[in-house]
Design a protein around this motif. Structure first.
Motif, PDB file in Angstrom:
ATOM      1  N   GLY A  58     -49.382  76.624  10.166  1.00 46.20           N
ATOM      2  CA  GLY A  58     -49.174  76.182   9.318  1.00 46.20           C
ATOM      3  C   GLY A  58     -48.697  76.990   7.197  1.00 46.20           C
ATOM      4  O   GLY A  58     -48.894  75.675   6.817  1.00 46.20           O
ATOM      5  N   GLY A  59     -48.497  78.380   7.833  1.00 44.75           N
ATOM      6  CA  GLY A  59     -48.150  78.293   6.195  1.00 44.75           C
ATOM      7  C   GLY A  59     -48.889  79.167   5.713  1.00 44.75           C
ATOM      8  O   GLY A  59     -49.460  79.656   4.462  1.00 44.75           O
ATOM      9  N   VAL A  60     -50.469  79.414   6.130  1.00 41.71           N
ATOM     10  CA  VAL A  60     -51.828  79.768   5.252  1.00 41.71           C
ATOM     11  C   VAL A  60     -51.612  81.773   5.300  1.00 41.71           C
ATOM     12  O   VAL A  60     -51.722  82.358   6.600  1.00 41.71           O
ATOM     13  CB  VAL A  60     -52.479  79.412   5.931  1.00 41.71           C
ATOM     14  N   GLU A  61     -51.279  82.795   4.700  1.00 37.02           N
ATOM     15  CA  GLU A  61     -51.204  83.787   5.006  1.00 37.02           C
ATOM     16  C   GLU A  61     -52.706  84.560   4.990  1.00 37.02           C
ATOM     17  O   GLU A  61     -53.781  84.178   3.883  1.00 37.02           O
ATOM     18  CB  GLU A  61     -50.829  84.761   3.219  1.00 37.02           C
ATOM     19  N   LEU A  62     -52.776  85.081   6.169  1.00 35.97           N
ATOM     20  CA  LEU A  62     -54.634  85.558   6.827  1.00 35.97           C
ATOM     21  C   LEU A  62     -54.677  86.216   5.848  1.00 35.97           C
ATOM     22  O   LEU A  62     -53.782  87.638   6.147  1.00 35.97           O
ATOM     23  CB  LEU A  62     -54.116  85.890   7.579  1.00 35.97           C
ATOM     24  N   ALA A  63     -55.832  86.159   5.672  1.00 34.73           N
ATOM     25  CA  ALA A  63     -56.558  87.820   5.195  1.00 34.73           C
ATOM     26  C   ALA A  63     -56.894  88.840   5.946  1.00 34.73           C
ATOM     27  O   ALA A  63     -58.068  89.498   5.760  1.00 34.73           O
ATOM     28  CB  ALA A  63     -57.674  87.225   3.829  1.00 34.73           C
ATOM     29  N   ALA A  64     -56.443  89.346   6.476  1.00 34.43           N
ATOM     30  CA  ALA A  64     -55.728  90.517   6.425  1.00 34.43           C
ATOM     31  C   ALA A  64     -56.870  91.951   6.441  1.00 34.43           C
ATOM     32  O   ALA A  64     -55.539  92.095   5.480  1.00 34.43           O
ATOM     33  CB  ALA A  64     -54.913  90.286   8.356  1.00 34.43           C
ATOM     34  N   PRO A  65     -57.195  92.717   6.721  1.00 33.75           N
ATOM     35  CA  PRO A  65     -57.638  94.509   5.870  1.00 33.75           C
ATOM     36  C   PRO A  65     -56.260  94.979   6.223  1.00 33.75           C
ATOM     37  O   PRO A  65     -55.712  94.993   7.448  1.00 33.75           O
ATOM     38  CB  PRO A  65     -58.472  94.638   6.796  1.00 33.75           C
ATOM     39  N   ALA A  66     -56.349  95.255   5.382  1.00 31.70           N
ATOM     40  CA  ALA A  66     -54.810  96.351   5.248  1.00 31.70           C
ATOM     41  C   ALA A  66     -55.016  97.229   7.061  1.00 31.70           C
ATOM     42  O   ALA A  66     -54.211  97.708   7.225  1.00 31.70           O
ATOM     43  CB  ALA A  66     -54.533  97.447   4.194  1.00 31.70           C
ATOM     44  N   TRP A  67     -55.983  97.895   6.744  1.00 32.97           N
ATOM     45  CA  TRP A  67     -56.543  98.698   8.714  1.00 32.97           C
ATOM     46  C   TRP A  67     -55.780  98.150   9.377  1.00 32.97           C
ATOM     47  O   TRP A  67     -55.464  98.541  10.637  1.00 32.97           O
ATOM     48  CB  TRP A  67     -57.459  99.586   8.097  1.00 32.97           C
ATOM     49  N   PHE A  68     -56.040  96.441   9.595  1.00 33.31           N
ATOM     50  CA  PHE A  68     -55.551  96.131  10.591  1.00 33.31           C
ATOM     51  C   PHE A  68     -53.984  96.164  10.962  1.00 33.31           C
ATOM     52  O   PHE A  68     -53.788  95.978  12.224  1.00 33.31           O
ATOM     53  CB  PHE A  68     -56.009  94.505  10.820  1.00 33.31           C
ATOM     54  N   THR A  69     -53.709  96.156   9.776  1.00 31.38           N
ATOM     55  CA  THR A  69     -52.446  96.287   9.733  1.00 31.38           C
ATOM     56  C   THR A  69     -51.234  96.945   9.508  1.00 31.38           C
ATOM     57  O   THR A  69     -50.109  97.171   9.981  1.00 31.38           O
ATOM     58  CB  THR A  69     -51.586  94.575   8.558  1.00 31.38           C
ATOM     59  N   GLU A  70     -52.496  97.556   9.524  1.00 35.77           N
ATOM     60  CA  GLU A  70     -51.144  99.256   9.777  1.00 35.77           C
ATOM     61  C   GLU A  70     -50.663  99.908  10.628  1.00 35.77           C
ATOM     62  O   GLU A  70     -50.873  99.845  11.941  1.00 35.77           O
ATOM     63  CB  GLU A  70     -52.784 100.265   9.419  1.00 35.77           C
ATOM     64  N   GLY A  71     -49.273 100.369  10.009  1.00 38.70           N
ATOM     65  CA  GLY A  71     -48.083 100.733  11.740  1.00 38.70           C
ATOM     66  C   GLY A  71     -47.329  99.604  12.510  1.00 38.70           C
ATOM     67  O   GLY A  71     -46.767  99.355  13.205  1.00 38.70           O
ATOM     68  N   PHE A  72     -47.748  98.213  12.134  1.00 36.52           N
ATOM     69  CA  PHE A  72     -47.076  96.766  12.344  1.00 36.52           C
ATOM     70  C   PHE A  72     -45.672  97.386  11.862  1.00 36.52           C
ATOM     71  O   PHE A  72     -45.063  97.994  10.696  1.00 36.52           O
ATOM     72  CB  PHE A  72     -47.968  95.501  11.397  1.00 36.52           C
ATOM     73  N   PRO A  73     -44.816  96.597  12.426  1.00 32.14           N
ATOM     74  CA  PRO A  73     -43.124  96.699  12.293  1.00 32.14           C
ATOM     75  C   PRO A  73     -42.754  95.920  11.177  1.00 32.14           C
ATOM     76  O   PRO A  73     -43.341  94.973  10.480  1.00 32.14           O
ATOM     77  CB  PRO A  73     -42.612  96.841  13.649  1.00 32.14           C
ATOM     78  N   PRO A  74     -41.550  96.395  10.946  1.00 37.61           N
ATOM     79  CA  PRO A  74     -40.661  96.058   9.408  1.00 37.61           C
ATOM     80  C   PRO A  74     -39.968  95.108   9.783  1.00 37.61           C
ATOM     81  O   PRO A  74     -39.533  94.669   9.076  1.00 37.61           O
ATOM     82  CB  PRO A  74     -40.149  97.329   8.566  1.00 37.61           C
ATOM     83  N   PHE A  75     -40.314  94.273  11.199  1.00 41.49           N
ATOM     84  CA  PHE A  75     -39.671  93.299  11.223  1.00 41.49           C
ATOM     85  C   PHE A  75     -40.511  91.575  12.180  1.00 41.49           C
ATOM     86  O   PHE A  75     -41.523  92.420  11.599  1.00 41.49           O
ATOM     87  CB  PHE A  75     -38.896  93.295  12.196  1.00 41.49           C
ATOM     88  N   ALA A  76     -39.827  90.803  12.055  1.00 46.59           N
ATOM     89  CA  ALA A  76     -40.476  90.115  12.042  1.00 46.59           C
ATOM     90  C   ALA A  76     -40.740  89.683  13.993  1.00 46.59           C
ATOM     91  O   ALA A  76     -40.326  90.550  15.296  1.00 46.59           O
ATOM     92  CB  ALA A  76     -39.959  88.732  11.923  1.00 46.59           C
ATOM     93  N   VAL A  77     -42.884  89.279  14.091  1.00 44.04           N
ATOM     94  CA  VAL A  77     -43.318  89.460  15.317  1.00 44.04           C
ATOM     95  C   VAL A  77     -43.948  87.687  15.614  1.00 44.04           C
ATOM     96  O   VAL A  77     -44.636  87.860  14.149  1.00 44.04           O
ATOM     97  CB  VAL A  77     -44.051  90.629  15.216  1.00 44.04           C
ATOM     98  N   ASP A  78     -43.853  86.990  16.429  1.00 42.87           N
ATOM     99  CA  ASP A  78     -44.372  86.028  17.279  1.00 42.87           C
ATOM    100  C   ASP A  78     -45.404  85.996  18.152  1.00 42.87           C
ATOM    101  O   ASP A  78     -44.815  87.253  19.321  1.00 42.87           O
ATOM    102  CB  ASP A  78     -43.256  84.945  17.037  1.00 42.87           C
ATOM    103  N   GLY A  79     -47.168  86.221  17.981  1.00 44.34           N
ATOM    104  CA  GLY A  79     -48.180  86.242  18.759  1.00 44.34           C
ATOM    105  C   GLY A  79     -49.233  85.777  18.435  1.00 44.34           C
ATOM    106  O   GLY A  79     -48.985  84.481  17.747  1.00 44.34           O
ATOM    107  N   GLU A  80     -50.090  85.867  18.915  1.00 45.64           N
ATOM    108  CA  GLU A  80     -51.500  84.755  19.005  1.00 45.64           C
ATOM    109  C   GLU A  80     -52.473  86.191  18.855  1.00 45.64           C
ATOM    110  O   GLU A  80     -52.401  87.863  19.114  1.00 45.64           O
ATOM    111  CB  GLU A  80     -51.896  84.780  20.613  1.00 45.64           C
ATOM    112  N   LEU A  81     -53.799  85.937  17.746  1.00 46.65           N
ATOM    113  CA  LEU A  81     -54.794  86.622  17.344  1.00 46.65           C
ATOM    114  C   LEU A  81     -55.850  86.063  18.581  1.00 46.65           C
ATOM    115  O   LEU A  81     -56.209  84.943  18.582  1.00 46.65           O
ATOM    116  CB  LEU A  81     -54.940  86.034  15.509  1.00 46.65           C
TER     117      LEU A  81
END
Length: 272
Positions: A58-81
């Motif tokens: 829906g376009g909402v920025e999710l409040a994921a902690p920094a440690w959760f997304t640590e190491g995520f790539p600098p390119f786009a990824v589509d997926g499911e939480l």
């Protein structure tokens, strides 16, 4: 007034952002999918990693902690939480909170595509798998893909998933590009179909439920009215979906009169 309106529009865009353009699934109609890739359809929260942040469908920025997304790539990824089968209510309660919290430790981001990469689906996922070999991202995983031998193999896999409590299967043509629309090369396969409706009336139950909620009448966007009396837990019968609430239900097929046959309540429809 014009300046005030422009300021309000700017503030709104900063708060909610633009909805990500995503690939959407069509229903499988029995066509031959031999050689396609199949994976379990996860009953979680769709999310898009834009290279910097996680965004909901829906376009909402999710409040994921920094440690959760640590190491995520600098390119786009589509997926499911997602966490596990049958855990949707827990997942939605985690990701809808406005501030980072430790609940995110119970879920992960399961990637099923790399939208901006060239080549077919396998080539796109290989880019992410290669990145993850070189970089540690504890909460980013690639959704398992299996080659579908033929339609009987797809039905066998669907039965296996549904018996284990899974929602269904996704089957995709491995040779096509990522497209931002409903794609005939990306299909969802379920024994039941699902849809949404609005609750318009409650009804008392009979038998063991004679002193509590028994069923509800709901209305589709097309104005079709019908009752749903099954699928509710004991807790939901004590506190049923409110009148006016949007709910998701599943059904086998449509009757000649245009109503869902054997509708079963699934959950309140949550928008993020």
């Amino acid at each position: 007034m014009k300046r005030l309106m422009l300021s309000w529009l700017l503030l709104t865009s900063l708060m909610f952002g633009a909805k990500p353009e995503l690939m959407l699934l069509q229903e499988w109609d029995g066509q031959d999918v031999s050689g396609w890739l199949m994976s379990e359809k996860m009953d979680g929260v769709r999310a898009y990693w834009d290279g910097q942040k996680l965004i909901s469908r829906g376009g909402v920025e999710l409040a994921a902690p920094a440690w959760f997304t640590e190491g995520f790539p600098p390119f786009a990824v589509d997926g499911e939480l997602w966490s596990k089968r049958g855990d949707f209510e827990t997942i939605i309660s985690i990701v809808k909170k406005k501030e980072p919290h430790d609940g995110w430790k119970n879920i992960a981001f399961y990637a099923f595509d790399v939208p901006n990469e060239n080549g077919g689906l396998i080539q796109r996922l290989v880019k992410l798998e290669y990145y993850l070999k070189l970089n540690q991202a504890d909460y980013l995983k690639v959704a398992k893909q299996f080659t579908c031998k033929d339609n009987d193999d797809l039905k066998r896999f669907l039965t296996e998933v549904e018996k284990g409590g899974g929602e269904g299967v996704v089957v995709r043509n491995p040779d096509t590009k990522y497209v931002v629309k409903r794609d005939p090369n990306s299909l969802k396969v379920k024994s039941f179909q699902d849809a949404e409706c609005e609750v318009v009336e409650h009804h008392k139950g009979e038998g063991k439920y004679k002193n509590s909620f028994g069923s509800l009448t709901c209305k589709t966007d097309d104005g079709v009215m019908f009752d749903i009396g099954s699928g509710f837990s004991d807790a939901e019968r004590k506190n049923p979906p409110a009148i006016g609430a949007k709910i998701t239900y599943k059904f086998q097929e449509m009757t000649k009169g245009g109503k869902p046959r054997f509708p079963i309540y699934m959950r309140i429809k949550e928008e993020i």
